[in-house]
Design a protein around this motif. Structure first.
Motif, PDB file in Angstrom:
ATOM      1  N   GLY A  31      56.882 -21.710  17.427  1.00  0.00           N
ATOM      2  CA  GLY A  31      55.950 -21.460  18.335  1.00  0.00           C
ATOM      3  C   GLY A  31      54.738 -20.464  17.835  1.00  0.00           C
ATOM      4  O   GLY A  31      54.519 -20.508  16.493  1.00  0.00           O
ATOM      5  N   GLU A  32      54.368 -19.675  18.575  1.00  0.00           N
ATOM      6  CA  GLU A  32      53.173 -18.694  18.068  1.00  0.00           C
ATOM      7  C   GLU A  32      53.674 -17.688  17.036  1.00  0.00           C
ATOM      8  O   GLU A  32      53.083 -17.656  15.799  1.00  0.00           O
ATOM      9  N   ASP A 287      54.677 -14.011  31.970  1.00  0.00           N
ATOM     10  CA  ASP A 287      55.035 -14.919  31.050  1.00  0.00           C
ATOM     11  C   ASP A 287      53.937 -15.940  31.384  1.00  0.00           C
ATOM     12  O   ASP A 287      53.066 -15.915  31.874  1.00  0.00           O
ATOM     13  N   GLU A 288      54.317 -17.390  30.759  1.00  0.00           N
ATOM     14  CA  GLU A 288      53.482 -18.442  30.809  1.00  0.00           C
ATOM     15  C   GLU A 288      53.096 -18.801  32.240  1.00  0.00           C
ATOM     16  O   GLU A 288      52.039 -19.593  32.485  1.00  0.00           O
ATOM     17  N   GLN A 382      47.918 -20.509  23.359  1.00  0.00           N
ATOM     18  CA  GLN A 382      49.125 -21.175  23.168  1.00  0.00           C
ATOM     19  C   GLN A 382      50.415 -20.903  23.952  1.00  0.00           C
ATOM     20  O   GLN A 382      51.229 -21.700  24.269  1.00  0.00           O
ATOM     21  N   ARG A 383      50.466 -19.905  24.403  1.00  0.00           N
ATOM     22  CA  ARG A 383      51.483 -19.420  25.338  1.00  0.00           C
ATOM     23  C   ARG A 383      51.048 -18.901  26.782  1.00  0.00           C
ATOM     24  O   ARG A 383      52.033 -18.647  27.623  1.00  0.00           O
ATOM     25  N   ASP A 387      51.426 -11.397  23.413  1.00  0.00           N
ATOM     26  CA  ASP A 387      52.935 -10.439  23.266  1.00  0.00           C
ATOM     27  C   ASP A 387      52.879  -9.017  23.262  1.00  0.00           C
ATOM     28  O   ASP A 387      51.702  -8.467  22.861  1.00  0.00           O
ATOM     29  N   ARG A 432      53.917  -8.104  28.539  1.00  0.00           N
ATOM     30  CA  ARG A 432      52.953  -8.966  27.995  1.00  0.00           C
ATOM     31  C   ARG A 432      51.598  -8.839  28.806  1.00  0.00           C
ATOM     32  O   ARG A 432      51.635  -8.089  29.830  1.00  0.00           O
TER      33      ARG A 432
END
Length: 588
Positions: A31-32, A287-288, A382-383, A387, A432
């Protein structure tokens, strides 16, 4: 003399560990990944410093003058070094700053060779800093970035960081026959693994702490929960409490228990002991699923939902509130929203190292120009989040010698595991940032400074801090690298009511977490925040001890009425579990 057999054996082990470490670092990322965007960041460094270099090279006369100044400094250094070789003791050409501990070992001064290395480094780095400072024809943001990037480079290149140029490390390596380097390389591999391909320098031993066991232990209950936060109500410690309940809004960058590290250093525990009904928001580690949670969501589902729940638990319609760092910025936004809509449920506010005017926001502005924000937004897309390690790295870069390179040397060269330290354990417990919220914050605060201008719009409401008339206690800390004292000082003038500006000693954390039982720093009081900060400090009264009792006296004057102590949740909100709750245990 070293044990040559052991030295040979450790050299072989070092080569093996080096191979494992390299394999870990170059492992493909999913991923990222932590390294995403790294080339863009390096490119910005090269571009920024290249701009400074171009300005100097475009004027041959100034270039010659700069080269001559550096040459003269080195000629003088060669001369003093020659005299030292002859047993004389001439004064040094360059000396470290008083608080620079990198060159504390005696041989940096007593040994002419290492003294030469030290002074060469100081002369060169200060010469480069001078070039950035005196470069003509560049805008101030570019100059600020160049100064910041140069500080990272000179910090990395210090001779104190390398075995062969540091007398202390040479002796340490010989005494251990190289075993320190083997241990250090093993820790390096572990930290790269923990960082998922990027070096995450450990600053403490995390095995010594556990949330809810020896940090974040003030008794209480989770009385409300939604997608963004848990609301903790702490158990009373006095027979009576102030009638007006108190809400704490911590930053969502890091976790709330910086205010509840342990019973001796806990601001929350102290507040409860003074007779406050304390509620504290514990933000989710997003999170996402939280990608679209924006600043308004944090206000509505955070502060306003908390006030609703407090009303159910206590029967009170008004609260006092405190916000720490970005939590204070969110609180200020909420105050402006309530002032604009007439829903004034917060009757006094305490802002702890909080910025509302970002004109002088310090080195974090380096990361907040249009190009860099676009890069951050692309990575978050992207997510759905940024982070936590990226924010941690940014904060560490504000003080690279103390927060990065001292640990690099201790861990990977000396081969020593860092000590257990609750503050650094909290610092490493990263969170995050949801994409929508973080983008709004960077653009509206750091880039455009809309809140201070009265042009921020939230929920179709234009926010004007001048309409905020409630009493405000505005705490800054003198050495703050995140919310500089000047920035907090000038932000005081943006409100429409009375603001009590107080300046505490030390920095962003230690200046706030300064308990009365063992105070390390004092604080300054001096009336309204007007004019220049320097003039305010000169006229201010210096007070010994913690600012906490002074603040509580201020708070109690706002609403002194007391009632019998309240149990968490009252009779209306059943406990959802003991403090510190579940959200705080979510790892990034």
């Amino acid at each position: 003399m070293p044990d040559f057999e052991a030295l040979s054996r450790n050299a072989s082990l070092f080569v093996e560990e080096f191979g494992r470490t390299a394999a870990t670092y170059f492992k493909p990322l999913d991923g990222e990944g932590a390294k995403a965007g790294g080339s863009d960041e390096v490119g910005d460094v090269v571009k920024t410093l290249g701009t400074v270099a171009e300005k100097w090279l475009s004027d041959p006369q100034k270039t010659l003058e700069a080269q001559t100044a550096l040459s003269e400094a080195f000629i003088n250094l060669w001369g003093t070094t020659w005299f030292r070789m002859q047993g004389k003791n001439p004064p040094p050409i360059a000396v470290p700053e008083p608080r620079d501990n990198r060159f504390a070992h005696a041989e940096w001064s007593t040994n002419p060779v290492f003294d030469f290395l030290k002074q060469s480094y100081l002369i060169t780095s200060r010469w480069a800093e001078g070039l950035v400072e005196r470069a003509e024809g560049i805008d101030e943001h570019t100059r600020h970035k160049a100064q910041f990037y140069l500080r990272q480079i000179t910090g990395a290149l210090s001779p104190s960081n390398f075995v062969m140029t540091n007398p202390e490390l040479i002796r340490h390596t010989l005494e251990e026959s190289g075993a320190n380097l083997v241990r250090g390389l093993k820790m390096l591999a572990e930290d790269i693994e923990a960082g998922k391909g990027e070096l995450r320098v450990r600053q403490t031993d995390p095995s010594g702490f556990e949330v809810g066991v020896n940090v974040a232990v003030t008794p209480g209950e989770v009385v409300f929960r939604n997608d963004l936060m848990e609301l903790i109500q702490y158990a009373p410690q006095t027979e009576t409490v102030l009638k007006r309940p108190f809400l704490i809004v911590p930053p969502w960058i890091n976790k709330f228990y910086i205010l509840d590290l342990n019973p001796q250093k806990s601001l929350i525990n102290w507040m409860v002991s003074q007779g406050l009904t304390v509620f504290c928001i514990s933000w989710v580690n997003p999170d996402e699923r939280h990608a679209d949670k924006d600043f308004e969501s944090y206000m509505r589902e955070g502060i306003e939902a908390a006030i609703d729940a407090i009303g159910v638990a206590t029967g009170e319609t008004e609260v006092a509130a405190a916000g720490y760092c970005v939590g204070g910025t969110l609180l200020a936004v909420t105050l402006a929203t309530q002032a604009a809509t007439g829903n004034r449920r917060i009757r006094s506010a305490t802002l702890l190292t909080t910025q509302v005017d970002f004109t002088h926001a310090g080195d974090l502005k380096v990361f907040a120009d249009e190009a860099q924000i676009q890069g951050i937004e692309a990575r978050m897309k992207q997510r759905g989040y940024l982070d936590g390690s990226r924010m941690a790295n940014a904060f560490n870069m504000l003080r690279p010698n103390d927060l990065i390179w001292s640990y690099v040397v201790n861990n990977y060269v000396k081969g020593k595991a860092p000590m257990a330290f609750d503050l650094l354990y909290w610092n490493a417990d990263a969170t995050r940032m949801p994409a929508a919220n973080h983008s709004f914050y960077l653009r509206n605060c750091y880039l455009e400074n809309n809140l201070s201008k009265g042009t921020m719009v939230l929920g179709n409401v234009r926010l004007d801090l001048k309409k905020v008339k409630i009493p405000i206690f505005n705490l800054a800390t003198r050495e703050d690298h995140i919310a500089p004292a000047r920035s907090v000082f000038e932000g005081s003038a943006r409100f429409g009511g009375k603001v009590d500006y107080v300046l505490a000693g030390s920095g962003h954390i230690a200046g706030v977490v300064n308990p009365p039982a063992k105070p390390k720093y004092g604080y300054w009081t001096g009336g309204p925040a007007k004019g220049r900060l320097e003039d305010w400090i000169e006229a201010a009264t210096e007070n010994k001890g913690s600012w906490w009792p002074y603040w509580f006296e201020w708070l109690e004057k706002q609403a002194p009425e007391r009632v019998p102590a309240r149990k968490p949740g009252g009779d209306a909100l059943p406990s959802l579990g003991p403090a510190p709750g579940t959200y705080v245990r979510m790892k990034a």
